[in-house]
Design a protein around this motif. Structure first.
Motif, short mmCIF file in Angstrom:
data_model
loop_
_atom_site.label_atom_id
_atom_site.label_comp_id
_atom_site.label_asym_id
_atom_site.label_seq_id
_atom_site.Cartn_x
_atom_site.Cartn_y
_atom_site.Cartn_z
N ALA A 166 0.84 -1.21 0.00
CA ALA A 166 0.00 0.00 0.00
C ALA A 166 0.87 1.26 0.00
CB ALA A 166 -0.93 0.00 1.22
N MET A 167 1.99 1.22 0.73
CA MET A 167 2.88 2.38 0.76
C MET A 167 3.51 2.61 -0.61
SD MET A 167 6.15 3.09 3.21
CE MET A 167 5.10 3.37 4.61
N GLU A 168 3.88 1.53 -1.27
CA GLU A 168 4.49 1.66 -2.60
C GLU A 168 3.50 2.27 -3.61
OE1 GLU A 168 6.65 -1.18 -5.97
OE2 GLU A 168 5.92 -2.05 -4.08
N ASP A 225 -4.39 3.61 4.87
CA ASP A 225 -4.74 3.62 6.30
C ASP A 225 -5.21 2.25 6.76
OD1 ASP A 225 -4.08 6.27 6.43
OD2 ASP A 225 -6.15 7.00 6.18
N GLU A 226 -5.98 1.56 5.95
CA GLU A 226 -6.45 0.22 6.32
C GLU A 226 -5.27 -0.76 6.44
OE1 GLU A 226 -9.28 -0.78 3.36
OE2 GLU A 226 -10.90 0.47 4.22
N ALA A 227 -4.33 -0.66 5.49
CA ALA A 227 -3.15 -1.55 5.55
C ALA A 227 -2.30 -1.28 6.79
CB ALA A 227 -2.31 -1.39 4.28
N GLU A 228 -2.13 0.01 7.08
CA GLU A 228 -1.32 0.37 8.27
C GLU A 228 -1.99 -0.12 9.54
OE1 GLU A 228 0.95 4.28 10.08
OE2 GLU A 228 -0.82 4.56 8.79
N GLN A 229 -3.31 0.02 9.63
CA GLN A 229 -4.04 -0.42 10.82
C GLN A 229 -3.93 -1.94 10.98
OE1 GLN A 229 -8.26 0.40 10.67
NE2 GLN A 229 -8.50 0.06 12.87
N GLY A 230 -4.04 -2.66 9.87
CA GLY A 230 -3.93 -4.12 9.94
C GLY A 230 -2.55 -4.59 10.41
N PHE A 231 -1.50 -3.86 9.95
CA PHE A 231 -0.13 -4.21 10.36
C PHE A 231 0.10 -3.98 11.86
CE2 PHE A 231 4.46 -2.78 10.50
CZ PHE A 231 4.96 -4.06 10.48
N GLU A 232 -0.45 -2.85 12.37
CA GLU A 232 -0.28 -2.56 13.79
C GLU A 232 -1.02 -3.59 14.65
OE1 GLU A 232 1.66 -0.44 15.24
OE2 GLU A 232 2.39 0.40 13.34
#
Length: 574
Positions: free
Chosen positions: A310-312, A325-332
């Motif tokens: 998602a960042m790429e 934001d959804e990908a970052e939340q899932g990683f945390e």
């Protein structure tokens, strides 16, 4: 010092027998007298008219191996001279019984004369003959080749032009006979295998002899006892121990199976069942924990990859902010879940360790205890089993001795010194020790790697003694606990003292004396002032000089001869 023992009586009897034999072999009355007035019966020839009959020359020389005692007439040009040569092996006191003797004499002009004999006339006695053609001093050499010894002896011979010159020389060299001399023939010495010792400079240490005993050092002796009352059984992992077995500290020697009442046995079974249930439950929980940790680790990896993607996309302007934001939340959330799973595993390991500790306390560390509890009997120290008081299957009481273990790699030598001798000890005295099986062998405790442990500070009220302790290595195991010893403590030291072996000393009316060898067959009685004694050696403060030779073995026989010199020193015929 020298008591009249059975050996001394035998020596005396032998001397009397020999003296009688020598008396029957008295030499020719016309023979030349020796310097001490003894008549040896040597045929040296008759002096011409107007010339006094000359005394023979006697020579006594020592090499490391042999003693030479030789008598011969004053040497005159043209006269054949017989050299009465006695040879004694110093190490044994025996005569040289065989072998060839060669006598060589070389003049200053290089001329030589030589005589040889293929063997002794009788044991120890060789009689080579020489005739000299000119007067002067000859460098001479006696060589003996025998199975007993192979030796050469250097000496000088003086040859005179005529008998008148020989007589003048004899008059110039004449000396008064020393006092207190004792003649003692070589044949008598050989019969006794008499040996000579030499006074020498030594460092002697005066020692105080005290009784002592070998003990195990503190902490090197221990008992292995029963932790509770019960029946002795062998360990499943090892045979029943035996006396002499070497063991290590902590090693299980046996097991004690306590006889429990029915209620205690039931409680023990319940406790065991409870532990087993907990272990099963922990095993199941462990499986769940491992599963949860694996799932959390997998989800964390997936969430990491989704976040990176998602960042790429966002950086390329393709993805939306919502997707990022959804990908970052899932990683945390995945990281939090994985951390919780690791914490759960840590708690599981702690619980498992606690269960093991409780089980060890309750069942003695047995990984598979039975309903009948078995508690271990462990060796408290490294060492060797020296006694086993009970046998397998026997009932023992709590704390009762089962095995005795001793470690004697080092031992204590403990002596008891009287309070009246304490003032004689230096600060840290050296010590020697002897044991009953080897009374002549002295063991230097400090030289063997030992050390002084302690000199007691409290006097025993019963024995009035103080203990002195040394610790010494016992590498060969020859020193046993309880062994009685004699301990010799240093009290004073004498440096560069003139010393002689103990056996050289004879008591005469309580006065120590010794017999110094003036020449082969003549000894002189000397009164001695003695000092320090050390390991068979005695300091002589007055009466001897270093280097003098004196009678050792056979000294008492010379003492007997001194009481009747006319009998023991009688002449002999060669």
């Amino acid at each position: 010092m020298n008591r009249l023992s059975r050996t001394d009586l035998i020596v005396a009897a032998a001397m009397l027998t020999l003296a009688w034999g020598c008396k029957r072999q008295t030499g020719n009355p016309g023979g030349n007298p020796a310097p001490d007035g003894r008549n040896h019966g040597h045929e040296h020839g008759q002096a011409p008219a107007g010339v006094t009959e000359l005394e023979p020359v006697s020579v006594t020389l020592f090499t490391p191996k042999v003693e030479l005692f030789m008598e011969y007439p004053r040497l005159v040009v043209g006269e054949t001279a017989t050299f009465i040569t006695h040879l004694t092996v110093l190490a044994t006191g025996e005569p040289v019984r065989s072998g060839r003797l060669t006598l060589t004499a070389a003049a200053t002009d290089g001329s030589r004369v030589e005589a040889g004999v293929p063997g002794p006339k009788r044991d120890g006695l060789f009689t080579p003959e020489l005739k000299f053609g000119r007067a002067g001093t000859y460098k001479s050499r006696i060589a003996i080749a025998s199975p007993q010894i192979d030796e050469s002896i250097e000496l000088e011979l003086v040859v005179y032009p005529d008998l008148h010159e020989a007589q003048h020389a004899a008059e110039r060299e004449s000396q008064e006979e020393p006092a207190d001399t004792v003649p003692f023939l070589m044949e008598q010495q050989w019969k006794l295998a008499m040996r000579l010792a030499q006074a020498e400079k030594r460092t002697l240490v005066e020692r105080l002899q005290i009784p002592g005993q070998i003990e195990a050092p503190s902490g090197h002796s221990a008992l292995a006892g029963a932790p509770v009352a019960g029946r002795l059984v062998r360990s499943a992992d090892a045979p029943w121990p035996k006396i002499g077995d070497r063991v290590e500290a902590g090693q299980v020697l046996a097991l004690v199976e306590p006889a429990l009442p029915a209620t205690e046995a039931a409680q023990l079974s319940a406790n065991l069942a409870q532990f087993q249930a907990l272990e099963v439950e922990l095993l199941l929980r462990g499986t769940e924990v491992e599963k949860t940790l694996a799932q959390a680790k997998t989800r964390l990896g997936f969430a990491q990859r989704a976040f990176d993607r998602a960042m790429e996309l966002k950086q390329k302007g393709v993805g939306t902010d919502q997707q990022f934001d959804e990908a970052e939340q899932g990683f945390e959330l995945a990281k939090i879940e994985f951390g919780a799973a690791e914490q759960m595993k840590t708690q599981y390991e702690l619980a498992r360790q606690r269960i093991v500790e409780l089980r060890s306390q309750a069942f003695g560390g047995d990984p598979a205890p039975q309903a009948n509890l078995q508690l271990p009997v462990r060796a408290p120290i490294d060492g060797q089993i020296v006694s086993i008081v009970h046998i397998e299957g026997e009932h023992v009481d709590a704390h009762q001795e089962i095995f005795r273990i001793v470690n004697l790699e080092h031992v204590w030598v403990v002596g008891q010194i009287s309070e009246f001798d304490l003032h004689r000890l230096p600060g840290e005295p050296t010590a020697n020790m002897t044991v009953a099986s080897e009374p002549e062998r002295h063991h230097d405790l400090l030289a063997a790697g030992g050390r002084l442990v302690h000199v007691g500070t409290v006097i025993d009220p019963q024995s009035r003694t103080v203990p002195v302790r040394y610790e010494v290595p016992n590498r060969d195991g020859r020193l046993r606990a309880g062994l009685f010893v004699d301990l010799f403590l240093e009290t004073r030291r004498s440096l560069d003292a003139v010393a002689i072996p103990q056996e050289c000393i004879v008591l005469e009316s309580g006065q120590p004396i010794a017999f110094v060898c003036l020449e082969g067959e003549l000894f002189q009685k000397r009164e001695l002032e003695l000092g320090v004694r050390d390991a068979g050696w005695v300091e002589v403060k007055c009466g001897l000089e270093a280097g003098e030779r004196l009678a050792a073995r056979g000294a008492y026989a010379i003492h007997l001869a001194s009481q009747s010199p006319s009998t023991f020193g009688h002449g002999h015929a060669h």
